[in-house]
Design a protein around this motif. Structure first.
Motif, PDB file in Angstrom:
ATOM      1  N   GLY A  67       0.797  -1.224   0.000  1.00 17.08           N
ATOM      2  CA  GLY A  67       0.000   0.000   0.000  1.00 17.08           C
ATOM      3  C   GLY A  67       0.827   1.270   0.000  1.00 17.08           C
ATOM      4  N   ILE A  68       2.147   1.131   0.064  1.00 18.59           N
ATOM      5  CA  ILE A  68       2.998   2.324   0.169  1.00 18.59           C
ATOM      6  C   ILE A  68       3.014   3.108  -1.143  1.00 18.59           C
ATOM      7  N   GLU A  69       3.057   2.373  -2.266  1.00 15.69           N
ATOM      8  CA  GLU A  69       3.069   3.081  -3.557  1.00 15.69           C
ATOM      9  C   GLU A  69       1.755   3.798  -3.781  1.00 15.69           C
ATOM     10  N   GLU A  70       0.663   3.146  -3.358  1.00 10.58           N
ATOM     11  CA  GLU A  70      -0.648   3.791  -3.482  1.00 10.58           C
ATOM     12  C   GLU A  70      -0.705   5.044  -2.600  1.00 10.58           C
ATOM     13  N   LEU A  71      -0.120   4.921  -1.387  1.00  8.80           N
ATOM     14  CA  LEU A  71      -0.100   6.063  -0.465  1.00  8.80           C
ATOM     15  C   LEU A  71       0.689   7.227  -1.080  1.00  8.80           C
ATOM     16  N   TRP A  72       1.844   6.906  -1.668  1.00  3.47           N
ATOM     17  CA  TRP A  72       2.633   7.979  -2.285  1.00  3.47           C
ATOM     18  C   TRP A  72       1.885   8.595  -3.471  1.00  3.47           C
ATOM     19  N   ALA A  73       1.181   7.751  -4.218  1.00  2.00           N
ATOM     20  CA  ALA A  73       0.410   8.266  -5.356  1.00  2.00           C
ATOM     21  C   ALA A  73      -0.638   9.274  -4.880  1.00  2.00           C
ATOM     22  N   GLU A  74      -1.272   8.990  -3.742  1.00  2.01           N
ATOM     23  CA  GLU A  74      -2.282   9.913  -3.207  1.00  2.01           C
ATOM     24  C   GLU A  74      -1.628  11.207  -2.725  1.00  2.01           C
ATOM     25  N   ILE A  75      -0.423  11.092  -2.152  1.00  2.00           N
ATOM     26  CA  ILE A  75       0.310  12.289  -1.727  1.00  2.00           C
ATOM     27  C   ILE A  75       0.621  13.153  -2.954  1.00  2.00           C
ATOM     28  N   GLU A  76       1.071  12.499  -4.031  1.00  2.00           N
ATOM     29  CA  GLU A  76       1.366  13.215  -5.282  1.00  2.00           C
ATOM     30  C   GLU A  76       0.102  13.878  -5.839  1.00  2.00           C
ATOM     31  N   ARG A  77      -0.993  13.138  -5.749  1.00  2.00           N
ATOM     32  CA  ARG A  77      -2.257  13.667  -6.263  1.00  2.00           C
ATOM     33  C   ARG A  77      -2.639  14.929  -5.467  1.00  2.00           C
ATOM     34  N   HIS A  78      -2.387  14.891  -4.162  1.00  2.00           N
ATOM     35  CA  HIS A  78      -2.688  16.059  -3.339  1.00  2.00           C
ATOM     36  C   HIS A  78      -1.777  17.228  -3.694  1.00  2.00           C
ATOM     37  N   THR A  79      -0.495  16.927  -3.923  1.00  2.00           N
ATOM     38  CA  THR A  79       0.440  17.968  -4.339  1.00  2.00           C
ATOM     39  C   THR A  79      -0.048  18.639  -5.623  1.00  2.00           C
TER      40      THR A  79
END
Lengths: 320, 147
Positions: A233-245
């Protein structure tokens, strides 16, 4: 000798990847030594490029493990981690143990710095933004700041990021808890960690229920299930962080947030300065005199404070 | 007791806590002693960067650079101290760092002069009291040439 090098030389070395120079610069702003002001000026001028991510949550939820994993999957050339742990309020000592949860995964690729809260809330709130900017100005990206999410100060420090991730675990509480806790209001992204435990989906559902009741700023915080020790789930979590950025950049919210943070920081610095001046004035002759009158019940504490405050804001320094 | 440091920004560099990096070097699973030492040093007001088990000289040096550490504390219970401790001292010197290395754990008394000659700042045996641990670490920092 490193200790005799100027902040400019240290910054040049740090940008070239010299970790020792970067470590020393962080000490300068953290210890507020003679060069701290110079370092902070320099850092502020050159900062603003890194993605700054805050990770917070209750003790033992897996923040450090998540942080270490995120530093790796972020794909940044030079990820940095600022890991903040509490100092003992009695002795001022601290055990900074976040590195042991990170080193295995990060294995030398990230720059990790541990920082103790040192019992002074205002001072920490001042030192952390400086430290983030030093890392940013030295070319680190992303900069991930990890704090224990207990107490307003720690939460506000984690919230001093562009994107704040709040980490919870299954069984942490229901939707009512979620609404009560101020912690959850700062979340841009939720991670339900230890998702291999029973009822991770229940925890996610509770968060979604809370989010159904309303969210702010045109952004609904996504909820990601992670099992950080296995890297799930870490890559998905980073993807969501990027999406927020991306959301922040598109909506100008990034500039608004940073502007608000700068304002908060200036206010905090003014308060710190005034508090120092207040201490000076209370220890001065006029302070002692005013306290004496309060003790003899000639004037009230409030009146004494007003009197001293007038001499403080009137520009006249306290007589000693 | 008064809370340390109050709530204002510290202004003098010297008044801040010593930062010590604690680790076990090499294959050695006995970390209970290290945990006790971590707690002892914390209670004495030091900031302990705890690296724990299975560290290498290089990983400890890397942590010291990033953490701008003042001193390294190693706990050794694997009878490898005569090999590993000098290697640690050499790694610190090779990196150009001025950081003393203090050893604790099971070290036969006959080995102590050998380790001292190899540049280890202090050696603490099994009977060392909390006060001895704290003073060995703080004195090693005080003896450093530069800061």
């Amino acid at each position: 000798m490193l200790s005799t090098r100027s902040p400019d030389e240290l910054f040049a070395a740090a940008r070239d990847g010299n970790r020792r120079a970067l470590g020393r610069l962080l000490t300068m702003v953290e210890r507020r030594d003679d060069n701290a002001g110079l370092v902070a000026e320099r850092a502020h001028r050159d900062a603003g490029h890194a993605r700054v991510v805050g990770i917070t949550g209750a003790p033992g939820t897996g923040k450090s493990t998540i942080t270490g994993r995120l530093a790796v999957v972020s794909g940044g050339d030079r990820p940095a981690v600022l890991a903040i742990d509490p100092s003992s309020p009695l002795t001022g000592g601290a055990i900074l143990g976040d590195r042991i949860r990170m080193d295995d995964h990060v294995s030398g690729s990230a720059f990790i710095r541990s920082m103790a809260t040192r019992g002074h809330a205002g001072g920490l709130a001042a030192a952390v933004p400086d430290a983030i900017r030093v890392l940013d100005a030295a070319g680190c990206d992303p900069v991930i700041v990890e704090t224990v999410g207990v107490g307003q100060v720690e939460v506000s420090i984690a919230a001093a990021a562009d994107t704040t991730v709040v980490v919870v675990t299954p069984g942490w509480g229901d939707a009512v808890q979620a609404n009560k806790a101020g912690l959850l209001e700062v979340a841009d992204v939720f991670a339900v960690n230890k998702a291999d435990r029973p009822d991770a989906r229940g925890a996610r559902r509770d968060l979604e229920l809370m989010l159904d009741l309303g969210h702010r700023g045109g952004w609904r915080a996504p909820v990601v299930l992670t099992t950080a020790n296995r890297g799930e789930g870490i890559e998905e979590l980073w993807a969501e962080i990027e999406r927020h950025t991306a959301h922040l950049r598109e909506s100008d919210e990034l500039l608004r947030r940073r502007g608000r943070r700068h304002r908060d920081e200036v206010v905090n610095r003014i308060e710190l300065g005034l508090r120092g001046r207040a201490r000076q004035i209370i220890e001065s002759r006029s302070g002692a005199a005013a306290l004496g009158r309060v003790d003899r019940r000639e004037i009230s504490p409030g009146a004494a404070a007003d009197m001293l405050l007038n001499s403080l804001t009137g520009g006249a320094g306290p007589e000693s | 007791m008064e809370p340390a440091n109050g709530d204002v920004l510290p202004t003098v560099a010297g008044e801040l806590p010593i930062r010590v990096v604690l680790a076990k070097l090499g294959l050695d699973g006995h970390d209970r002693g290290l945990k006790v030492v971590a707690r002892t040093l914390r209670d004495a007001g030091l900031e302990v960067v705890y690296l724990g088990l299975r560290q290498t000289a290089d990983s400890i040096v890397a942590a010291c650079e990033q953490e701008d550490a003042d001193v390294i504390g190693l706990s050794m219970h694997n009878a490898g101290h005569l090999t590993l401790a000098p290697r640690m001292v050499q790694a610190v010197e090779k990196a150009g760092l001025d950081i003393p290395v203090v050893i604790g754990g099971i070290v036969p008394t006959g080995d102590v002069p050998v380790l001292r000659a190899a540049g280890v700042a202090a050696v603490l045996g099994p009977g060392a009291s909390a006060e001895e641990v704290v003073s060995a670490v703080t004195e090693a920092v005080a003896r450093r040439v530069t800061r």
